[in-house]
Design an enzyme around this catalytic site. Structure first.
Site, PDB file in Angstrom:
ATOM      1  CG  ASN A   5      -0.420  -0.286   2.488  1.00  0.00           C
ATOM      2  OD1 ASN A   5       0.714  -0.744   2.600  1.00  0.00           O
ATOM      3  ND2 ASN A   5      -1.184  -0.025   3.536  1.00  0.00           N
TER       4      ASN A   5
ATOM      5  CD  GLU B  28       1.839  -0.817  10.720  1.00  0.00           C
ATOM      6  OE1 GLU B  28       0.675  -1.114  11.100  1.00  0.00           O
ATOM      7  OE2 GLU B  28       2.105  -0.383   9.599  1.00  0.00           O
TER       8      GLU B  28
ATOM      9  CB  CYS C 106      -2.342   0.038   8.580  1.00  0.00           C
ATOM     10  SG  CYS C 106      -0.888   1.072   8.563  1.00  0.00           S
TER      11      CYS C 106
ATOM     12  CD  GLU D  98       7.669  -0.014  10.856  1.00  0.00           C
ATOM     13  OE1 GLU D  98       6.809   0.613  10.207  1.00  0.00           O
ATOM     14  OE2 GLU D  98       8.421  -0.859  10.347  1.00  0.00           O
TER      15      GLU D  98
HETATM   16  O1  TXE Z   1      -0.986  -8.869   2.804  1.00  0.00           O
HETATM   17  P1  TXE Z   1       0.159  -9.803   3.349  1.00  0.00           P
HETATM   18  P2  TXE Z   1      -1.823  -8.946   1.445  1.00  0.00           P
HETATM   19  C1  TXE Z   1      -3.990  -6.129   5.031  1.00  0.00           C
HETATM   20  C2  TXE Z   1      -5.218  -5.603   4.317  1.00  0.00           C
HETATM   21  C3  TXE Z   1      -5.223  -6.406   3.059  1.00  0.00           C
HETATM   22  C4  TXE Z   1      -4.745  -7.742   3.566  1.00  0.00           C
HETATM   23  C5  TXE Z   1      -4.167  -8.677   2.559  1.00  0.00           C
HETATM   24  O2  TXE Z   1      -6.354  -5.883   5.079  1.00  0.00           O
HETATM   25  O3  TXE Z   1      -6.503  -6.508   2.503  1.00  0.00           O
HETATM   26  O4  TXE Z   1      -3.739  -7.405   4.488  1.00  0.00           O
HETATM   27  O5  TXE Z   1      -3.090  -8.068   1.831  1.00  0.00           O
HETATM   28  C6  TXE Z   1       4.496 -10.977   2.436  1.00  0.00           C
HETATM   29  N1  TXE Z   1       5.606 -14.911   5.519  1.00  0.00           N
HETATM   30  N2  TXE Z   1      -2.821  -5.295   4.842  1.00  0.00           N
HETATM   31  O6  TXE Z   1      -2.273 -10.343   1.174  1.00  0.00           O
HETATM   32  O7  TXE Z   1      -0.054 -11.210   2.909  1.00  0.00           O
HETATM   33  C7  TXE Z   1       3.919 -10.476   1.139  1.00  0.00           C
HETATM   34  O8  TXE Z   1       4.613 -11.022   0.035  1.00  0.00           O
HETATM   35  C8  TXE Z   1       6.246 -13.736   5.363  1.00  0.00           C
HETATM   36  C9  TXE Z   1      -2.537  -4.354   5.897  1.00  0.00           C
HETATM   37  O9  TXE Z   1      -1.064  -8.302   0.385  1.00  0.00           O
HETATM   38  O10 TXE Z   1       0.239  -9.541   4.795  1.00  0.00           O
HETATM   39  C10 TXE Z   1       4.082  -8.969   1.311  1.00  0.00           C
HETATM   40  O11 TXE Z   1       5.440  -8.607   1.038  1.00  0.00           O
HETATM   41  N3  TXE Z   1       5.828 -12.802   4.488  1.00  0.00           N
HETATM   42  C11 TXE Z   1      -1.181  -3.780   5.785  1.00  0.00           C
HETATM   43  C12 TXE Z   1       3.791  -8.772   2.802  1.00  0.00           C
HETATM   44  O12 TXE Z   1       4.020 -10.046   3.404  1.00  0.00           O
HETATM   45  C13 TXE Z   1       4.723 -13.050   3.764  1.00  0.00           C
HETATM   46  C14 TXE Z   1      -0.634  -3.530   4.435  1.00  0.00           C
HETATM   47  C15 TXE Z   1       2.368  -8.333   3.121  1.00  0.00           C
HETATM   48  O13 TXE Z   1       1.473  -9.270   2.583  1.00  0.00           O
HETATM   49  C16 TXE Z   1       4.013 -14.262   3.894  1.00  0.00           C
HETATM   50  C17 TXE Z   1      -1.018  -4.541   3.470  1.00  0.00           C
HETATM   51  C18 TXE Z   1       4.500 -15.215   4.824  1.00  0.00           C
HETATM   52  N4  TXE Z   1       3.884 -16.397   5.034  1.00  0.00           N
HETATM   53  C19 TXE Z   1      -2.094  -5.357   3.688  1.00  0.00           C
HETATM   54  N5  TXE Z   1       2.939 -14.225   3.057  1.00  0.00           N
HETATM   55  C20 TXE Z   1      -0.848  -2.678   6.730  1.00  0.00           C
HETATM   56  N6  TXE Z   1      -0.600  -3.020   7.989  1.00  0.00           N
HETATM   57  O14 TXE Z   1      -0.746  -1.526   6.357  1.00  0.00           O
HETATM   58  C21 TXE Z   1       2.978 -13.026   2.436  1.00  0.00           C
HETATM   59  N7  TXE Z   1       4.053 -12.322   2.844  1.00  0.00           N
END
Ligand code: TXE
Length: 499
Positions: free
Chosen positions: A162, A259, A293, A471
């Protein structure tokens, strides 16, 4: 410039790893990234396999254990961080366009992100200069206690989609400032700006292996999380994936900074400046497409002003210009991908089936220029109950769920009644209301008569399921350090030990 992302004359950008200072062209799987605004493939991202992740970790480990970086002076590290900040400024428009295109966020928002990112590199440089331990002499005249603050070691920095350049910059410069070495894994959806920043890091003269880039999906993130050679994982993403990182990290009990999701509420009391509050509520629900977030997707509004206030919020939401991300007039761009758009719409439909009233935003967009992308009009749903997923789960889209309250206690209970605790906002002119409510809210940040507004000097992080650690701020910097206590006695120790 040793830029790792290449922009062919035609066709998608090819994005790959940087391991030990070398652009590593993997022969394996690639991931196509389609721009959310147009559905065209704009980049092809190499998906790191176990051997590539292993090489990146080994390079970072060598650079930490044997290389010069942890042994540089803080002034040298600060100078490097300033050079990167200047290069980010020089390439600001290019970086903003990459993030706007791949995230689908409005270009104006992406430009703000890049300005913020450069500021974070400079702030980390300032923190490097303040890195210090402590000394004690309280153990007696023959005792000297030294507390050394040391870099924690090799850190894996897992970045979501994001705010690609901004969240990378909430992590990497702070790790480097502390003397750590790093492996960065951007989101598979948005790797281009990270790749360009790695080109700038090379141009600024970072020794090989100190910062490594591995691209790819969750598998690469999982491999980093379980690696015994990684000392800390700093992860930003969903709470569900955060839980997986916790489990994967248990092998070597590495340190974690997480986070995670948020579900903030704006609490609007009747004595607030309602004009400012209405603008902030519309902004808080739609900033960065609502994919934020610290977005503010819940409205709690005091009964006696609720009718007029909701009407004003709806009026403002309907004025928001939905458009192509790269159009500078656009205020709301395209959501990250088609499945996510369907999920966000599903929350609105579900709430409507559970006594919710969709006040605006349900109608499909008919503009032909937007027909290929993942667009939706911002929605406001007035709810009658707090147990619907639209009110309790992280929707991550331009959707506001509103509930009325009649007492301050009720508003606090509704705000705190979710698993998340990242941020909340209070609108009131009454000091007692503001302070008593701010203290009662269970969140890492509380905005008062403003929203999504905190400088990087203030620590950022979550209560409850919104995360672990902080952070930014001094606390964020300290996450990348360990403390070592050295206890020294002078003179003969006769009789000091009982054996
Ligand atoms: O997030 P992921 P996604 C939330 C938001 C969104 C939902 C899904 O609600 O709709 O998450 O988004 C990596 N071990 N946020 O699926 O899976 C992945 O490649 C280690 C909130 O995109 O959490 C990416 O680099 N890493 C949030 C990162 O984790 C892993 C911002 C985030 O992906 C992994 C984004 C694993 N097993 C989404 N699987 C915020 N806090 O701002 C994936 N990744």
């Amino acid at each position: 410039m040793n830029a790792t992302h290449t922009t062919p004359a035609t066709g998608p950008r090819i994005i790959g790893h940087v391991i030990d200072g070398v652009e590593a062209a993997s022969a394996g799987r690639t991931i196509d990234r389609r721009a959310p605004g147009t559905d065209e493939v704009v980049s092809q991202v190499m998906a790191a396999d176990a051997a590539e992740v292993g090489s990146a970790v080994a390079a970072a480990r060598r650079a930490f254990d044997e290389g010069p970086w942890p042994r540089t002076t803080v002034a040298e590290r600060a100078a490097f961080l300033h050079r990167v900040a200047d290069l980010i400024d020089d390439h600001a428009e290019e970086l903003a366009r990459l993030d706007a295109e791949e995230v689908g966020k409005p270009l104006t928002t992406a430009r703000g992100d890049i300005g913020g990112a450069a500021g974070l590199w400079r702030y980390a440089a300032a923190l490097a200069m303040t890195m210090k331990g402590q000394t004690f002499t309280e153990g007696g005249p023959d005792h000297t206690g030294l507390v050394l603050r040391e870099p924690i070691g090799v850190v894996a920095l897992i970045v979501p989609w994001n705010f690609p350049a901004l969240i990378l910059s909430q992590k990497l410069p702070f790790a480097l400032a502390a003397g750590c070495t790093a492996i960065v894994k951007p989101s598979e959806f948005t790797s281009s700006s990270a790749s360009l920043i790695f080109g700038l890091i090379a141009e600024a003269g970072l020794p090989a292996g100190v910062a490594n880039l591995v691209t790819g999906d969750g598998r690469a993130g999982a491999l980093l999380s379980e690696s015994p050679a990684v000392d800390l994982v700093s992860f930003t993403g969903s709470t569900a994936t955060g839980r997986k990182v916790v489990q994967a990290s248990s092998g070597n009990l590495k340190k974690l900074s997480l986070e995670l999701g948020g579900k903030a509420a704006q609490l609007v009391f009747a004595d607030a400046d309602l004009e400012d509050a209405a603008a902030a509520v519309a902004h808080g629900a739609t900033f960065n497409n609502g994919e934020c977030c610290v977005g503010q997707p819940r409205l709690l509004v005091e009964d006696q002003v609720a009718d007029d206030f909701l009407a004003e919020v709806v009026r403002r939401m309907e004025r928001i210009r939905v458009g192509q991300p790269l159009d500078p007039q656009t205020q709301l761009g395209a959501l990250i991908h088609a499945d996510h758009l369907a999920k966000v719409r599903g929350y609105v439909e579900d709430a409507a089936e559970h006594d919710g009233t969709v006040l605006t935003g349900a109608a499909p967009l008919t503009d032909h220029a937007l027909s290929a992308g993942q667009f939706m009009a911002p929605a406001v749903v007035e709810l009658t109950r707090a147990d619907v997923p639209l009110f309790t789960e992280e929707v991550f889209g331009p959707v506001l769920g509103a509930l009325r309250f009649s007492t301050r206690e009720e508003a606090i209970s509704l705000a705190n009644g979710v698993e998340y605790g990242l941020s909340n906002t209070i609108w009131s002119k009454n000091t007692d209301t503001v302070l008593d409510t701010a203290k009662a809210l269970r969140s890492g940040t509380v905005y008062v008569n403003t929203t999504i507004d905190a400088p990087p000097q203030m620590p950022f992080g979550g209560y409850k399921a919104s995360g672990v650690g902080r952070e930014m701020g001094e606390a964020g910097f300290e996450e990348f350090t360990e403390l070592k206590s050295i206890s020294i006695r002078t003179g003969k120790r006769t009789g000091a030990f009982p054996v």
